[in-house]
Design an enzyme around this catalytic site. Structure first.
Site: not given
Length: 268
Positions: A156, A160
């Site tokens: 990600h 995040k």
């Protein structure tokens, strides 16, 4: 009938995508958009915030949520404000679509208890493709059992804050359940140094964080002489936002209970 939708966490990356996704559906009406109290975008039109035409709805602090009537709340915020929003939904009898992850055990118990009173759709990922992948992982794990090593790799963007992702954990839960294991007992989240031979009963997780990666998940079933990989790669957050809005329209007409995206998609 048009469903009145409120969005919590509307000022964030996913929140803005949710505003766009809501605007694309004729069966949904955005009636409220909430951000953190004191945020510098409060008062801004939600549509303008999301980069589209004005929506006629100003971004408000989440502390004003109880002052607005809505049929369903879509929550992509953080655990603490999400639980506060849950309490408002319970008082109003409104459904809730939860995309927030990283809850503590006590917080998850609150969500489970609330499902006795309101309809809750809770999923770590609202992409139709990811939910189909969950089904494929379940089938593969059930068929291959203890004949393979199971590893989950996820990637990600650098912003995040939780790891592994909620989707990666769900993939692990599905694989563990299909092979008669408990993920809490068999998950391995880090390897370093002299770790010894791999225990086939374990399920390994690897996490990558960097750049603007939207979301990538691979479940690897590594056997002797062959390897099966089930991979999903997202290139746009609209994949998730559109699924969440689909869940919002579905949840508004449901009886109290805790549902998943598989229920929304008819995969149950």
């Amino acid at each position: 009938m048009t469903t009145r939708v409120a969005i919590n966490g509307a000022a964030g990356r996913m929140g803005r995508e949710l505003i766009v996704a809501c605007s694309k559906r004729d069966d949904l009406e955005l009636v409220a958009a909430f951000g953190s109290p004191g945020g510098d975008t409060l008062g801004m039109d939600a549509g303008r915030l999301a980069g589209i035409a004005d929506a006629g709805v100003a971004l408000s602090g989440s502390d004003t949520m109880a002052e607005v009537d809505f049929d369903v709340l879509v929550d992509f915020s953080l655990p603490e404000p999400s639980i506060e929003a849950l309490a408002v939904c319970r008082r109003q009898g409104a459904a809730m679509v939860i995309g927030t992850t990283g809850y503590s055990r006590d917080q998850q118990r609150e969500i489970d208890a609330a499902a006795d009173e309101i309809a809750i759709v809770q999923a770590p990922n609202y992409s139709a493709g990811v939910n189909l992948s969950l089904d494929l992982v379940r089938r593969a794990a059930s068929a291959l059992g203890d004949e393979v090593d199971i590893e989950i790799i996820e990637a990600h963007h650098r912003h995040k804050v939780d790891a592994p992702s909620g989707t990666a954990l769900k993939l692990g839960e599905v694989a563990a359940e299909a092979t008669g294991r408990n993920l809490d007992d068999c998950a391995v989240y880090a390897r370093q140094g002299h770790t010894g031979a791999r225990d086939r009963k374990t399920i390994g997780f690897s996490t990558v964080r960097g750049g603007d990666i939207v979301g990538e998940h691979t479940v690897m079933f590594a056997g002797e002489g062959e390897r099966i990989e089930i991979t999903h790669k997202a290139s746009s957050r609209q994949t998730f936002a559109g699924g969440a809005m689909r869940a919002a329209g579905w949840a508004a007409g449901q009886a109290p209970g805790r549902y998943g995206m598989h229920d929304v998609l008819g995969l149950a």
